[in-house]
Every structure is written in structure tokens, then in C-alpha cells.
Scaffold this active site. Structure first.
Site, mmCIF file in Angstrom:
data_model
loop_
_atom_site.group_PDB
_atom_site.id
_atom_site.type_symbol
_atom_site.label_atom_id
_atom_site.label_comp_id
_atom_site.label_asym_id
_atom_site.label_seq_id
_atom_site.Cartn_x
_atom_site.Cartn_y
_atom_site.Cartn_z
ATOM 1 N N GLU A 191 8.537 5.528 -12.095
ATOM 2 C CA GLU A 191 7.907 6.839 -12.349
ATOM 3 C C GLU A 191 8.872 7.804 -13.017
ATOM 4 O O GLU A 191 9.066 8.930 -12.569
ATOM 5 C CB GLU A 191 7.371 7.432 -11.046
ATOM 6 C CG GLU A 191 6.210 6.637 -10.471
ATOM 7 C CD GLU A 191 5.500 7.334 -9.319
ATOM 8 O OE1 GLU A 191 6.126 8.163 -8.647
ATOM 9 O OE2 GLU A 191 4.313 7.046 -9.104
ATOM 10 N N GLU A 218 1.070 0.295 -8.630
ATOM 11 C CA GLU A 218 0.800 1.118 -7.454
ATOM 12 C C GLU A 218 -0.594 1.708 -7.584
ATOM 13 O O GLU A 218 -0.978 2.154 -8.659
ATOM 14 C CB GLU A 218 1.777 2.307 -7.326
ATOM 15 C CG GLU A 218 3.182 1.934 -6.968
ATOM 16 C CD GLU A 218 4.097 3.145 -6.794
ATOM 17 O OE1 GLU A 218 3.608 4.227 -6.414
ATOM 18 O OE2 GLU A 218 5.297 3.001 -7.047
HETATM 19 P P1 P53 Z 1 3.580 9.328 -1.297
HETATM 20 C C1 P53 Z 1 3.808 11.834 -7.002
HETATM 21 C C2 P53 Z 1 2.644 11.517 -7.678
HETATM 22 C C3 P53 Z 1 2.237 10.211 -7.765
HETATM 23 C C4 P53 Z 1 2.987 9.205 -7.184
HETATM 24 O O1 P53 Z 1 3.342 8.710 -2.744
HETATM 25 C C5 P53 Z 1 4.163 9.511 -6.535
HETATM 26 C C6 P53 Z 1 4.579 10.818 -6.445
HETATM 27 C C7 P53 Z 1 5.837 11.183 -5.743
HETATM 28 O O2 P53 Z 1 5.693 11.016 -4.373
HETATM 29 O O3 P53 Z 1 5.001 8.578 -6.009
HETATM 30 C C8 P53 Z 1 4.708 7.219 -5.987
HETATM 31 O O4 P53 Z 1 4.455 8.396 -0.565
HETATM 32 C C9 P53 Z 1 6.008 6.496 -5.733
HETATM 33 C C10 P53 Z 1 6.112 5.900 -4.368
HETATM 34 C C11 P53 Z 1 5.311 6.734 -3.397
HETATM 35 C C12 P53 Z 1 3.850 6.630 -3.793
HETATM 36 O O5 P53 Z 1 3.662 7.067 -5.119
HETATM 37 O O6 P53 Z 1 4.212 10.629 -1.562
HETATM 38 O O7 P53 Z 1 6.343 5.546 -6.709
HETATM 39 O O8 P53 Z 1 7.472 5.794 -4.039
HETATM 40 O O9 P53 Z 1 5.467 6.396 -2.074
HETATM 41 C C13 P53 Z 1 2.919 7.392 -2.892
HETATM 42 O O10 P53 Z 1 2.230 9.434 -0.674
#
Ligand code: P53
Length: 476
Positions: free
Chosen positions: A176, A374
Site C-alpha cells: 500500500e 486484500e
Molecule cells: P485495518 C487504510 C485503508 C485501506 C487499507 O485495515 C488499509 C489502511 C490502513 O490501515 O490497510 C490495509 O487493520 C493493510 C493491512 C490492514 C488492512 O488493510 O486498519 O494493508 O495491513 O490490516 C485492514 O482494519
């Protein structure tokens, strides 16, 4: 049957710092994730200057995957995973980041982990830098604001490529990388680049400089990777949050277009090996003085990526504000609510069709294979007495997204390598540090305060996802 390829990479995704724990095991150094405390919805995690006694640092223990990975991988295998995306914690391999020689115990851990995956025919998919910069690089060099950090990353990447060249085929460089487009908040610049802003800093210029060094570091790593093993597939990793105009007013449309440029130019550099014209003219107009050398430009050209890995959780919307003559985008200021989609408890706008839109957008722009690395729904789960969790809401979210993903492949002809939903086992949230924001098919008994047995149990979504994989997406 669906028209997904037979060898479609169904699996799950995690990042080392969010599940391993063992923050000081095997000679591991402190990483940026180790100095972030517990936050919550609307309460940012505190970034401390080193590890401070008495604070709650959820990543230190996380879910103790470091000691329990065999049990967890057996459960992934039971679901039928064909791949497993994780990261290599940089500070296990180079505890301070600037050593000449790697730490053998750290390297051995990932050898064992990848062997365990391969035993079940699960292909490891590896991110090199996933919010895990050694904290010493922040203190000594100001992270990626310093050109020297390129070399530290490239050394780390080369060590990993050589060591795991027979075990790992699919790689990504920076997770990211474009989160830091949100440079007016502290979280993304710190986790992406190890930037701790000082008073008086030009936050935006510093971010573009750090991002440039990362793009060069990525390109140099790609070049080395290809010499180590020409069969490697090395991708970038972009947080795809499509930005819609709030209305069809022409100024809203332009605002959304300009906002998309600021969030996604990173992909242009990764894919085409050069900055797009809109960024060059933007840097000129802002009179940013960026250190971009001729050698950098050669390296960018020589190190373009093979595929686009991306995360997808939600979509954004923007509205033009009077006086914003140049349609400048400030993510902490310009986002508005899209009333046509629902939101999660954490304010994330749920939009399955946005995934199909994003897949088309990427393909139209870059014509490369895509990999959804993801996707998922962070929610509060309630564990029943028998250990199960009735997470129908999670199944609904994933089903809706997989439906759109399949339509993008079948109806729009998008080339897609695989799908790895986020947090296939409950883990520590990146943005809030909570355990309560859960994504998993597997429940982990632990709460925000760090209490719990760490026992694993299957949620309802476990059997559901197993069926999805077994039918290659035909039965949702
Ligand atoms: P969490 C922001 C927007 C979209 C994805 O997020 C993001 C973020 C920053 O948190 O992060 C990604 O755990 C990231 C993972 C993360 C996952 O999305 O905040 O690549 O490390 O855990 C989900 O709910």
C-alpha cells in the site's frame, strides 16, 4: 463452473507484524509497528519514541503466530488455500536495518514457515515491506526521507530473494505504497516510510521524496530479483480506494479525477517506469525540489513490475469546494459521505461494485494481470459458548465482492491471478491496533487489552470459504 482459471490462487493474507508477535524472539529488532499503541475508531494510535514502559503495544505479542504457525497453516490447508500471503518482518532479518550481514535466526524462521506452507501445496506470496521498517532506521536516518535507506532495502530484498528463490515465486515490494497520499495525518507516512514530521515541515514535499526513494528501491529490487530467478513474479501493491465524484457536476468530476491522480500515480511509476505528465507539471507548479537523479530514472525504467497487487475494502467520494482553483486533493479534508452505500462500524464505505470498477480501471490504465491481495470486512464478532461465531455479515460482504470479482473476469475480460482475503485469521488491526476489529475465518481468543487464551476456533465463514475454493467460486 466459473471462468476463473483452474490454478486461480485462492488463499488468505496477513502481515508479519499483525500476527507473529515474538517481537524480540530470534534476535528481532524493534520495528515501526512495535512503537504504536492501541487506538480505536476515531482515536489514532500513538507513535512513541521507542518502546515506553507501561504502554499497550498490541503488536508485541499479536496472536503469537511465531510459535503457533503450524497449527494455523494446518487450518488454512483445511480450507483448501492454494496460497498464503504474508510479509517478511524486515527487522527479523536486519534488526537495525543498516547491518552488513543478515540475522540467521530470522532467515531460518521464514525457511521453516515457507516449508510448512509448501508441505500442503500452499504457495507463499511474500510482501517485502509491510509497515515493518526497522525503527533504528527511523532514528538514525529518518526512514525513507533519506536516500541511504534505498540501499538498506535493496540489500534486504536481495538477501530474501536469494535465500527463498526455490520456495517463493510471487513477491510484492511495498505494501500500500500510496497510503501516504494522506500525508496530513501521521499514520500512513510513518508506517509506509518511517516519517516522523517536525514542526514547519512541508509534509507533502517530504512525502513525495520518500515515496520516490521507495519507488526507486522497488525498481532496483525488481531488477535484482529477475537476475536471481527469472521466473519470479514481482508486483507492486496499491491500496485501491476508488474516488467517486459526489455528483455529476463537472467540477465534482474533475475533482475526483485529480484526486485519483494523487492517490494512484504511484502505480504509473511502478508499471511504466516514469512519472506521469500530470505529476511532473504538479511538482513544477508547487516548486517542489525533489532529488530525482538520472540514474533513478534509468532504474525506474529497468525495474517495472509484472503484476498489480492491490487491496480493496471500500470506496471514497469527493466534492469540489469553492476556491480550490487547482482541484488540489487533501485526503484528510476533501472526502464526503457517499449516501448510496452503507458504512461499517469503523466508517468504511462498503461498495462491492467498486471492486469491479477498480479492476476495470486498473486494467484500462495498465493492461497488467491483477492480484487482489486484500479484501474483507472488519467487524465485531460474538463468540458462542461452543467457540463458533455466526458471522453471516462477513459471508455477505465477501460473497458480494467475489460476485463482482467474477463478473469483472467473465464479462469484462480482466486478467486476475488470485484472491487472498485479508486477515484470514483474526489479527491486530493496522489502523487502530485493536483485536476487536476482526476479519478472520478463524477466531482468536484475545481482546483489545491483550487478555485471552489465544485459542483458535472456526467461524461459520470457515466452512463457507472452503466451499467457495472447492467450487472455484461457483458456489457462493
Ligand atoms: P485495518 C487504510 C485503508 C485501506 C487499507 O485495515 C488499509 C489502511 C490502513 O490501515 O490497510 C490495509 O487493520 C493493510 C493491512 C490492514 C488492512 O488493510 O486498519 O494493508 O495491513 O490490516 C485492514 O482494519
Amino acid at each position: 463452473m466459473t471462468r476463473l482459471p483452474k490454478d486461480f490462487l485462492w488463499g488468505g493474507a496477513v502481515a508479519a507484524h499483525q500476527l507473529e508477535g515474538g517481537w524480540q524472539e530470534g534476535g528481532k529488532g524493534v520495528s515501526v509497528a512495535d512503537v504504536m499503541t492501541l487506538g480505536g475508531p476515531g482515536k489514532p494510535r500513538e507513535i512513541t519514541d521507542g518502546v515506553v514502559e507501561g504502554k499497550n503495544y498490541p503488536n508485541h505479542e499479536a496472536i503469537d503466530f511465531y510459535h503457533r504457525y503450524k497449527e494455523d497453516i494446518a487450518l488454512f490447508a483445511e480450507m483448501g488455500f492454494r496460497c498464503f500471503r504474508t510479509s517478511i518482518a524486515w527487522s527479523r532479518i536486519f534488526p537495525e536495518g543498516d547491518e552488513q550481514e543478515p540475522n540467521e535466526a530470522g532467515l531460518q524462521f521464514y525457511d521453516d514457515l515457507f516449508d510448512e506452507c509448501l508441505k500442503y501445496g500452499i504457495e507463499p506470496v511474500v510482501t517485502l515491506s509491510h509497515f515493518e521498517l526497522p525503527f533504528a532506521l527511523v532514528k538514525k536516518y529518518r526512514g525513507f526521507t533519506n536516500r541511504k535507506t534505498i540501499d538498506f532495502f535493496v540489500r534486504f530484498a536481495e538477501v530474501c530473494f536469494k535465500r527463498y528463490k526455490k520456495k517463493v515465486k510471487y513477491w510484492m515490494t511495498f505494501n500500500e505504497i500510496n497510503n501516504q497520499a494522506n500525508y496530513n495525518e501521521d499514520f500512513a507516512p510513518f508506517t509506509n516510510s518511517g516519517i516522523v514530521y517536525q514542526e514547519g515541515d512541508d509534509r507533502e514535499q517530504i512525502m513525495y521524496q520518500a515515496a520516490h526513494y521507495e519507488l526507486v528501491a522497488s525498481a532496483r529490487a525488481v531488477q535484482i530479483g529477475k537476475t536471481v530467478n527469472p521466473d519470479f513474479e514481482i508486483g507492486c501493491m496499491i491500496a485501491m480506494v476508488p474516488i467517486y465524484p459526489k455528483t455529476c457536476k463537472p467540477k465534482d468530476i474533475l475533482m475526483a479525477q485529480k484526486a485519483m491522480e494523487k492517490r494512484y500515480y504511484f502505480t504509473d511509476v511502478h508499471v511504466f517506469g516514469e512519472y506521469p505528465r500530470y505529476m511532473k507539471t504538479y511538482f513544477e507548479r508547487k516548486e517542489f525540489e525533489l532529488d530525482i537523479t538520472e540514474q533513478d530514472q534509468v532504474d525506474l525504467q529497468k525495474g517495472t513490475v509484472d503484476y498489480i497487487g492491490f487491496s480493496y475494502y471500500m470506496s471514497f467520494a469527493v466534492e469540489y469546494q469553492k476556491g480550490n482553483e487547482h482541484f488540489e486533493y487533501d485526503e484528510s479534508r476533501d472526502l464526503v459521505r457517499n449516501e448510496f452505500v452503507p458504512v461499517s462500524d469503523w466508517g468504511w464505505q462498503i461498495d462491492p461494485e467498486g471492486l469491479r470498477y477498480s479492476m476495470n480501471w486498473f486494467t484500462d490504465h495498465y493492461r497488467l494481470p491483477l492480484f487482489i491481495v486484500e479484501n474483507g470486512f472488519g467487524a465485531i464478532d460474538v463468540k458462542e459458548e461452543d467457540g463458533t461465531v455466526d458471522d453471516l455479515y462477513r459471508i455477505d460482504y465477501l460473497r458480494a465482492h467475489i460476485e463482482q470479482m467474477i463478473r469483472a473476469v467473465e464479462e469484462d475480460g480482466v486478467q486476475l491471478m488470485g484472491y487472498t482475503p485479508w486477515g484470514c485469521i483474526d489479527l491486530v488491526s493496522a489502523s487502530t491496533g485493536e483485536m476487536k476489529k476482526r476479519y478472520g475465518f478463524i477466531y482468536v481468543d484475545k481482546d483489545n487489552e491483550g487478555q485471552g487464551t489465544l485459542d483458535r476456533s472456526k467461524k461459520r465463514s470457515f466452512e463457507w470459504y472452503k466451499q467457495v475454493i472447492a467450487t472455484n467460486g461457483a458456489e457462493l
